[in-house]
Design a protein around this motif. Structure first.
Motif, PDB file in Angstrom:
ATOM      1  N   ALA A   1     -51.501 -30.162  75.470  1.00  0.00           N
ATOM      2  CA  ALA A   1     -52.103 -28.984  74.827  1.00  0.00           C
ATOM      3  C   ALA A   1     -51.111 -28.307  73.893  1.00  0.00           C
ATOM      4  O   ALA A   1     -51.496 -27.763  72.859  1.00  0.00           O
ATOM      5  CB  ALA A   1     -52.596 -28.007  75.881  1.00  0.00           C
TER       6      ALA A   1
ATOM      7  N   ASP B   1     -61.769 -24.907  73.043  1.00  0.00           N
ATOM      8  CA  ASP B   1     -60.973 -23.718  73.339  1.00  0.00           C
ATOM      9  C   ASP B   1     -61.762 -22.686  74.137  1.00  0.00           C
ATOM     10  O   ASP B   1     -61.221 -22.050  75.045  1.00  0.00           O
ATOM     11  CB  ASP B   1     -60.425 -23.106  72.045  1.00  0.00           C
TER      12      ASP B   1
ATOM     13  N   SER C   1     -57.760 -32.377  70.765  1.00  0.00           N
ATOM     14  CA  SER C   1     -58.347 -31.242  71.486  1.00  0.00           C
ATOM     15  C   SER C   1     -59.284 -31.729  72.585  1.00  0.00           C
ATOM     16  O   SER C   1     -59.238 -31.242  73.720  1.00  0.00           O
ATOM     17  CB  SER C   1     -59.120 -30.335  70.529  1.00  0.00           C
TER      18      SER C   1
ATOM     19  N   THR D   1     -57.308 -33.322  75.446  1.00  0.00           N
ATOM     20  CA  THR D   1     -56.694 -32.348  76.354  1.00  0.00           C
ATOM     21  C   THR D   1     -57.745 -31.665  77.222  1.00  0.00           C
ATOM     22  O   THR D   1     -57.474 -31.349  78.386  1.00  0.00           O
ATOM     23  CB  THR D   1     -55.874 -31.284  75.588  1.00  0.00           C
TER      24      THR D   1
ATOM     25  N   LYS E   1     -51.226 -30.299  70.855  1.00  0.00           N
ATOM     26  CA  LYS E   1     -52.467 -29.961  70.144  1.00  0.00           C
ATOM     27  C   LYS E   1     -52.313 -28.678  69.335  1.00  0.00           C
ATOM     28  O   LYS E   1     -52.708 -28.611  68.175  1.00  0.00           O
ATOM     29  CB  LYS E   1     -53.620 -29.810  71.142  1.00  0.00           C
TER      30      LYS E   1
ATOM     31  N   TYR F   1     -57.732 -31.403  81.332  1.00  0.00           N
ATOM     32  CA  TYR F   1     -57.897 -30.188  82.134  1.00  0.00           C
ATOM     33  C   TYR F   1     -59.062 -30.325  83.108  1.00  0.00           C
ATOM     34  O   TYR F   1     -58.963 -29.952  84.274  1.00  0.00           O
ATOM     35  CB  TYR F   1     -58.140 -28.975  81.229  1.00  0.00           C
TER      36      TYR F   1
END
Length: 194
Positions: A134, A110, A177, A180, A137, A184
Motif C-alpha cells: 500500500a 480507498d 490499488s 493491495t 501504491k 487487505y
C-alpha cells in the motif's frame, strides 16, 4: 496527545490535497496561458508540500517518539484524501473512460479500505495496519500526479508520448490499488476465520 507536530503535518494533507486540486482545476479551465501557469504553480506548491509531509510525518513521529493510534489511523486517510482530490480532477477534466475507469477503481478501493479501518476502531490497537504494498501504491499515485504536472509542460512541445505514459501509469496504479485491496481483504478474512 493528539495535536503533535507529526499529526499536524498529516492533517495538512487533508487540506493540501483538495486545495491543490482546486487550484489545478482553475488552471486547467483558465482561458489564458498566463493564468494556467499561475494556477499550475500554486497547485504544484501544495502538491509538493503535501507529498513531503507524507514522508516527514512518519519520520518525525518515530524520531520524536510520538507514534499514536490516532496518527496511524489518520495518516492513510490523509493520503487518500490528498491523492483522491487530484485524481477526481483528472477524471473530470479528461472526460475519458480511459482515465475515469482507473480513477474510479482507485477511489473505490480507498473508500472500502477506509471503511474497513473505521469499522475496526476500538476493537484493535492498530486497525488494518498499512502494508508495504500500500505504501508503494501511494508512491505510485504521487508519481501519477507529479507526472501530470510535468505533462502540462511537456505537452507544449507535442508531448503525446508523455500523455500515453501518464495513462499507463494510471492503469498500473489502479491495478496495484486493487492488488493491495485484495491483500487487505484476504488478511481480514484470515483473522476473522482463524
Amino acid at each position: 496527545m493528539i495535536f503533535t507536530l507529526p499529526t499536524l503535518l498529516t492533517a495538512f494533507r487533508l487540506v493540501a490535497g483538495p486545495l491543490g486540486a482546486f487550484l489545478l482545476w482553475q488552471g486547467l479551465t483558465a482561458e489564458t496561458d498566463t493564468a494556467l501557469v499561475s494556477w499550475w504553480s500554486y497547485s504544484l506548491a501544495f502538491f509538493v508540500a503535501g507529498a513531503l509531509t507524507d514522508w516527514l510525518d512518519g519520520f518525525l513521529a518515530r524520531r520524536m517518539k510520538q507514534v499514536t493510534a490516532f496518527g496511524a489511523l489518520l495518516d492513510p486517510i490523509a493520503d487518500k484524501v490528498f491523492v483522491g482530490a487530484f485524481l477526481i480532477v483528472f477524471a473530470i477534466w479528461s472526460g475519458l473512460w480511459i482515465v475515469s475507469v482507473p480513477v474510479a477503481a482507485i477511489l473505490s478501493r480507498d473508500v472500502v479500505i477506509t471503511l474497513m479501518r473505521v469499522s475496526r476502531l476500538g476493537k484493535e490497537s492498530n486497525p488494518v495496519p498499512v502494508s508495504y504494498a500500500a505504501k508503494v501504491k501511494t508512491a505510485a499515485e504521487m508519481g501519477v500526479i507529479a507526472w501530470f504536472f510535468a505533462l502540462i509542460v511537456l505537452a507544449r512541445g507535442g508531448g503525446d508520448w508523455a500523455y500515453l505514459v501518464w495513462i499507463v501509469m494510471i492503469w498500473v496504479t489502479a491495478a496495484l490499488s486493487l492488488y493491495t485491496a485484495l491483500g487487505y481483504l484476504w488478511a481480514r478474512r484470515k483473522t476473522s476465520t482463524g
